[in-house]
Scaffold this motif. Structure first.
Motif, PDB file in Angstrom:
ATOM      1  N   GLU A   4       0.820  -1.201   0.000  1.00 35.73           N
ATOM      2  CA  GLU A   4       0.000   0.000   0.000  1.00 35.73           C
ATOM      3  C   GLU A   4       0.858   1.258   0.000  1.00 35.73           C
ATOM      4  N   MET A   5       2.046   1.202   0.590  1.00 33.94           N
ATOM      5  CA  MET A   5       2.924   2.365   0.619  1.00 33.94           C
ATOM      6  C   MET A   5       3.405   2.735  -0.779  1.00 33.94           C
ATOM      7  N   SER A  23     -17.943   0.466   3.454  1.00 35.48           N
ATOM      8  CA  SER A  23     -18.260   0.762   4.848  1.00 35.48           C
ATOM      9  C   SER A  23     -19.677   1.324   4.992  1.00 35.48           C
ATOM     10  N   ARG A  24     -20.386   0.828   5.977  1.00 31.73           N
ATOM     11  CA  ARG A  24     -21.730   1.351   6.277  1.00 31.73           C
ATOM     12  C   ARG A  24     -21.677   2.362   7.408  1.00 31.73           C
ATOM     13  N   THR A  25     -20.478   2.576   7.953  1.00 26.18           N
ATOM     14  CA  THR A  25     -20.290   3.581   8.998  1.00 26.18           C
ATOM     15  C   THR A  25     -19.210   4.547   8.524  1.00 26.18           C
ATOM     16  N   PRO A  26     -19.205   5.757   9.072  1.00 24.22           N
ATOM     17  CA  PRO A  26     -18.186   6.729   8.660  1.00 24.22           C
ATOM     18  C   PRO A  26     -16.776   6.240   8.982  1.00 24.22           C
ATOM     19  N   LEU A  27     -15.828   6.604   8.131  1.00 24.78           N
ATOM     20  CA  LEU A  27     -14.418   6.289   8.330  1.00 24.78           C
ATOM     21  C   LEU A  27     -13.671   7.604   8.556  1.00 24.78           C
ATOM     22  N   THR A  28     -12.911   7.677   9.625  1.00 23.15           N
ATOM     23  CA  THR A  28     -12.193   8.924   9.908  1.00 23.15           C
ATOM     24  C   THR A  28     -10.981   9.066   8.994  1.00 23.15           C
ATOM     25  N   GLY A  29     -10.538  10.296   8.847  1.00 24.99           N
ATOM     26  CA  GLY A  29      -9.339  10.562   8.065  1.00 24.99           C
ATOM     27  C   GLY A  29      -8.139   9.830   8.641  1.00 24.99           C
ATOM     28  N   SER A  30      -8.085   9.744   9.972  1.00 27.00           N
ATOM     29  CA  SER A  30      -6.964   9.044  10.616  1.00 27.00           C
ATOM     30  C   SER A  30      -6.987   7.551  10.301  1.00 27.00           C
ATOM     31  N   LYS A  35      -4.612   3.068   7.155  1.00 26.15           N
ATOM     32  CA  LYS A  35      -4.779   1.978   6.184  1.00 26.15           C
ATOM     33  C   LYS A  35      -3.960   2.231   4.918  1.00 26.15           C
ATOM     34  N   SER A  36      -3.793   3.512   4.569  1.00 24.29           N
ATOM     35  CA  SER A  36      -3.085   3.873   3.331  1.00 24.29           C
ATOM     36  C   SER A  36      -1.601   4.129   3.545  1.00 24.29           C
ATOM     37  N   ALA A  37      -1.185   4.177   4.790  1.00 22.70           N
ATOM     38  CA  ALA A  37       0.208   4.477   5.140  1.00 22.70           C
ATOM     39  C   ALA A  37       0.643   5.853   4.627  1.00 22.70           C
ATOM     40  N   VAL A  38      -0.265   6.824   4.788  1.00 23.60           N
ATOM     41  CA  VAL A  38       0.042   8.219   4.450  1.00 23.60           C
ATOM     42  C   VAL A  38      -0.484   9.090   5.599  1.00 23.60           C
ATOM     43  N   SER A  39      -0.232  10.385   5.517  1.00 23.53           N
ATOM     44  CA  SER A  39      -0.705  11.289   6.566  1.00 23.53           C
ATOM     45  C   SER A  39      -2.201  11.586   6.383  1.00 23.53           C
ATOM     46  N   ARG A  40      -2.816  12.062   7.457  1.00 22.04           N
ATOM     47  CA  ARG A  40      -4.230  12.429   7.401  1.00 22.04           C
ATOM     48  C   ARG A  40      -4.428  13.578   6.405  1.00 22.04           C
ATOM     49  N   GLN A  41      -3.452  14.486   6.324  1.00 23.21           N
ATOM     50  CA  GLN A  41      -3.560  15.604   5.386  1.00 23.21           C
ATOM     51  C   GLN A  41      -3.598  15.109   3.936  1.00 23.21           C
ATOM     52  N   VAL A  42      -2.867  14.054   3.621  1.00 20.62           N
ATOM     53  CA  VAL A  42      -2.916  13.475   2.271  1.00 20.62           C
ATOM     54  C   VAL A  42      -4.324  12.945   2.004  1.00 20.62           C
ATOM     55  N   ILE A  43      -4.917  12.309   3.015  1.00 14.85           N
ATOM     56  CA  ILE A  43      -6.290  11.791   2.856  1.00 14.85           C
ATOM     57  C   ILE A  43      -7.264  12.938   2.621  1.00 14.85           C
ATOM     58  N   VAL A  44      -7.129  14.025   3.382  1.00 14.21           N
ATOM     59  CA  VAL A  44      -8.005  15.197   3.199  1.00 14.21           C
ATOM     60  C   VAL A  44      -7.901  15.704   1.757  1.00 14.21           C
ATOM     61  N   GLN A  45      -6.681  15.762   1.239  1.00 15.47           N
ATOM     62  CA  GLN A  45      -6.485  16.208  -0.148  1.00 15.47           C
ATOM     63  C   GLN A  45      -7.095  15.208  -1.134  1.00 15.47           C
ATOM     64  N   ASP A  46      -6.887  13.914  -0.872  1.00 18.55           N
ATOM     65  CA  ASP A  46      -7.463  12.886  -1.748  1.00 18.55           C
ATOM     66  C   ASP A  46      -8.990  12.979  -1.773  1.00 18.55           C
ATOM     67  N   ILE A  47      -9.587  13.159  -0.606  1.00 15.79           N
ATOM     68  CA  ILE A  47     -11.049  13.263  -0.528  1.00 15.79           C
ATOM     69  C   ILE A  47     -11.518  14.485  -1.316  1.00 15.79           C
TER      70      ILE A  47
END
Length: 180
Positions: A4-5, A23-30, A35-47
């Motif tokens: 994944e990295m 997922s049927r429930t919300p998933l947090t950025g963290s 799971k993605s082996a990246v920072s939460r900020q990268v996830i925010v940008q991806d979203i």
């Protein structure tokens, strides 16, 4: 995890979509970051990039959710209601609504400068209400309704009109619902 990295940004966003759709429930950025082996900020940008491509992802107080198409299912009933109360009654208000099997999708206020401001809440159980209230409290955040002296709207969603009617009746008895 090592594989994944090595994912490219496009591959990672594809994987994020899979996780969100499953997922049927919300998933947090963290959670997604771990799971993605990246920072939460990268996830925010991806979203943000996924939203820009019209992927129906919303950010709630509990995390990110993918809004699934309900074409084959019976469409839920929605209604916008007007309420008025101080911040000390927010938990009571939300619990009165969710106790009837109704989801509180959002809160809306009319700001004198910005116009309508809408924030996603998406609570439908007492636990989710409790978690939401704790998050407001622990972050010292203000409720949007505090900008409008307690006056605000909620978009409610339920399987039937009757459930929303019952929730509205409970809010009326508690002197929270603004009469139409």
């Amino acid at each position: 995890m090592a594989e994944e990295m090595k994912l490219t940004g496009a591959e990672r966003r594809k994987q994020l979509l899979i996780w969100l759709k499953e997922s049927r429930t919300p998933l947090t950025g963290s959670e997604l970051a771990k799971k993605s082996a990246v920072s939460r900020q990268v996830i925010v940008q991806d979203i943000s990039l996924l939203k820009a491509k019209n992927e129906p992802i919303i950010a709630t107080s509990q995390g990110y959710m993918y809004l699934h198409s309900q074409a084959s299912e019976k469409q839920p009933v929605t209604r916008i209601i007007a309420c008025e109360h101080g911040p000390e009654r927010a938990e009571e208000e939300l619990n009165l609504i969710v106790d009837f099997g109704v989801t509180v999708k959002d809160v809306i206020i009319e700001h004198p400068v910005y116009g309508d401001l809408t924030a996603s809440i998406r609570v439908n159980t007492r636990k989710e209400v409790s978690d939401f209230i704790k998050k407001i409290s622990s972050t010292n955040a203000a409720y949007l309704s505090q900008l409008t002296n307690g006056i605000h709207l909620h978009t409610l969603e339920a399987a039937t009109e009757e459930k929303i009617d019952q929730a509205c009746e409970a809010l009326k008895k508690a002197n929270i619902l603004i009469p139409e």
